[in-house]
Design an enzyme around this catalytic site. Structure first.
Site, PDB file in Angstrom:
ATOM      1  N   ARG A   1       0.945  -0.970  -0.068  1.00  0.00           N
ATOM      2  CA  ARG A   1       0.073   0.011  -0.030  1.00  0.00           C
ATOM      3  C   ARG A   1       0.996   1.175  -0.024  1.00  0.00           C
ATOM      4  O   ARG A   1       0.551   2.264  -0.682  1.00  0.00           O
ATOM      5  CB  ARG A   1      -0.949  -0.028   1.382  1.00  0.00           C
ATOM      6  CG  ARG A   1      -1.803   1.267   1.260  1.00  0.00           C
ATOM      7  CD  ARG A   1      -2.709   1.177   2.683  1.00  0.00           C
ATOM      8  NE  ARG A   1      -2.111   1.397   3.859  1.00  0.00           N
ATOM      9  CZ  ARG A   1      -2.685   2.234   4.681  1.00  0.00           C
ATOM     10  NH1 ARG A   1      -4.058   2.572   4.626  1.00  0.00           N
ATOM     11  NH2 ARG A   1      -2.255   2.135   6.000  1.00  0.00           N
TER      12      ARG A   1
ATOM     13  N   ASN B   1     -12.083  15.410   1.453  1.00  0.00           N
ATOM     14  CA  ASN B   1     -12.858  14.191   1.122  1.00  0.00           C
ATOM     15  C   ASN B   1     -14.374  14.724   1.141  1.00  0.00           C
ATOM     16  O   ASN B   1     -14.564  15.413   1.767  1.00  0.00           O
ATOM     17  CB  ASN B   1     -12.786  12.902   2.053  1.00  0.00           C
ATOM     18  CG  ASN B   1     -13.379  11.823   1.620  1.00  0.00           C
ATOM     19  OD1 ASN B   1     -13.608  11.507   0.581  1.00  0.00           O
ATOM     20  ND2 ASN B   1     -13.839  11.099   2.784  1.00  0.00           N
TER      21      ASN B   1
ATOM     22  N   HIS C   1     -18.253  13.024   1.878  1.00  0.00           N
ATOM     23  CA  HIS C   1     -18.624  11.768   2.394  1.00  0.00           C
ATOM     24  C   HIS C   1     -20.280  12.068   2.428  1.00  0.00           C
ATOM     25  O   HIS C   1     -20.813  13.054   3.076  1.00  0.00           O
ATOM     26  CB  HIS C   1     -18.226  11.575   3.913  1.00  0.00           C
ATOM     27  CG  HIS C   1     -18.815  10.366   4.527  1.00  0.00           C
ATOM     28  ND1 HIS C   1     -18.516   9.116   3.934  1.00  0.00           N
ATOM     29  CD2 HIS C   1     -20.016  10.063   5.463  1.00  0.00           C
ATOM     30  CE1 HIS C   1     -19.292   7.991   4.740  1.00  0.00           C
ATOM     31  NE2 HIS C   1     -20.011   8.838   5.631  1.00  0.00           N
TER      32      HIS C   1
HETATM   33  C1  GRF Z   1     -20.305  10.198  -3.319  1.00  0.00           C
HETATM   34  O1  GRF Z   1     -21.506   9.940  -2.869  1.00  0.00           O
HETATM   35  C2  GRF Z   1     -19.132  10.650  -2.355  1.00  0.00           C
HETATM   36  O2  GRF Z   1     -19.847  11.272  -1.049  1.00  0.00           O
HETATM   37  C3  GRF Z   1     -18.749   9.083  -1.762  1.00  0.00           C
HETATM   38  O3  GRF Z   1     -18.565   8.330  -2.880  1.00  0.00           O
HETATM   39  C4  GRF Z   1     -19.527   8.791  -3.882  1.00  0.00           C
HETATM   40  C5  GRF Z   1     -18.921   8.937  -5.131  1.00  0.00           C
HETATM   41  O4  GRF Z   1     -19.859   9.491  -6.038  1.00  0.00           O
HETATM   42  N1  GRF Z   1     -17.453   9.481  -1.127  1.00  0.00           N
HETATM   43  P1  GRF Z   1     -19.212  10.114  -7.570  1.00  0.00           P
HETATM   44  O5  GRF Z   1     -18.163   9.084  -7.917  1.00  0.00           O
HETATM   45  O6  GRF Z   1     -18.582  11.379  -7.307  1.00  0.00           O
HETATM   46  O7  GRF Z   1     -20.360  10.214  -8.357  1.00  0.00           O
END
Ligand code: GRF
Length: 222
Positions: free
Chosen positions: A70, A112, A114
Site C-alpha cells: 500500500r 474528502n 462523505h
Molecule cells: C459520493 O456519494 C461521495 O460522497 C462518496 O462516494 C460517492 C462518489 O460519487 N465518497 P461520485 O463518483 O462522485 O459520483
C-alpha cells in the site's frame, strides 16, 4: 478578486465521478480560483477517467496490483500528483484508505466528501445505515482527510431531510445534489486561503459560513 495563479487540484477517484464533474464544471464556469489538473484512478475503466479526458484533463490509472505494498502504491500516487504540481488533493469516491505517509505528505491539503453528517455514519452503506437508524436528517460532509476513515476536521456540511418513504437510492440521490454544491464551495474557501485548522476544528475566516453561524442560523444550506 481572482487569484493571479489558480490552485492546482488533483482528484482521486474509483468510479462514476459525478463530484469530479461538479468540480470541473464549477471551474469552467469561472466559479473557482482552482482548476483540476490531473485525475488519478485505481480502477482502469472508472467513468471518472473518461470525464477527465472529455475536458482534456490528464487522466492516470495507477494499477493497485502492480506495487508491492500500500505504501509503494501511495508513493506512486504522490509522484503523479507532484509531477502535476498539485496544491490540493480531492478524494471523490476514492475507495482506498490512504497511508500515513500520503496523509503527512499532503498535510491538511487533502479533502474528502462523505454522504452523511459526520461523525454519524462513517464508512460504507451510509444511507442504508441512516434509514435503519431512523434519523430525520442526513446530508453530506466535506472534511480534511486524516489517517482514519471519514474522521478528519470538518469543513462544510449540508443538511438534507429524510422522508418516511425514502429508499436508499432516493436518499442518496437527494444528498448527491448537495454534494455537488458543497464540494466546489469548500475548494473555493481553500483557494481563498480562508480555512484555518485548529486541532480538529476548521474556521472559515470572513466567509459566508462564518457570518451565517454568527447570525445564529441553525445550519448552513448550500
Ligand atoms: C459520493 O456519494 C461521495 O460522497 C462518496 O462516494 C460517492 C462518489 O460519487 N465518497 P461520485 O463518483 O462522485 O459520483
Amino acid at each position: 478578486m481572482p487569484r493571479a495563479k489558480k490552485l492546482r487540484v488533483g482528484v482521486l477517484v474509483s468510479g462514476r465521478g459525478s463530484n469530479l464533474q461538479a468540480i470541473i464544471d464549477a471551474g469552467e464556469a469561472g466559479k473557482l480560483d482552482a482548476a483540476v489538473v490531473v485525475v488519478v484512478s485505481d480502477v482502469a475503466d472508472a467513468y471518472a477517467l473518461e470525464r477527465a479526458r472529455n475536458h482534456s484533463i490528464a487522466d492516470v490509472f495507477v494499477d493497485p496490483k502492480a506495487p508491492a505494498s500500500r505504501e509503494a502504491f501511495d508513493e506512486e500516487l504522490i509522484s503523479v500528483l507532484t509531477k502535476h504540481q498539485v496544491d490540493l488533493v480531492c478524494l471523490a469516491g476514492y475507495m482506498r484508505v490512504l497511508s500515513p505517509r500520503f496523509i503527512n505528505h499532503f498535510h491538511h491539503r487533502i479533502m474528502n466528501i462523505h454522504p452523511a453528517l459526520l461523525p454519524s455514519f462513517p464508512g460504507l452503506h451510509v444511507q442504508r445505515e441512516a434509514l435503519r437508524h431512523g434519523v430525520r436528517f442526513s446530508g453530506c460532509t466535506v472534511h480534511f482527510a486524516d489517517e482514519g476513515v471519514d474522521t478528519g476536521p470538518i469543513i462544510i456540511q449540508a443538511v438534507v431531510p429524510v422522508f418516511d418513504d425514502d429508499t436508499e437510492e432516493a436518499l442518496a440521490a437527494r444528498i448527491l445534489k448537495y454534494e455537488h454544491q458543497v464540494y466546489p464551495r469548500a475548494i473555493q474557501l481553500f483557494a481563498e486561503g480562508r480555512l484555518e485548522v485548529k486541532e480538529r476544528r476548521v474556521f472559515c475566516k470572513g466567509s459566508e459560513a462564518e457570518r451565517a453561524v454568527r447570525e445564529g442560523w441553525g445550519y448552513i444550506q448550500p
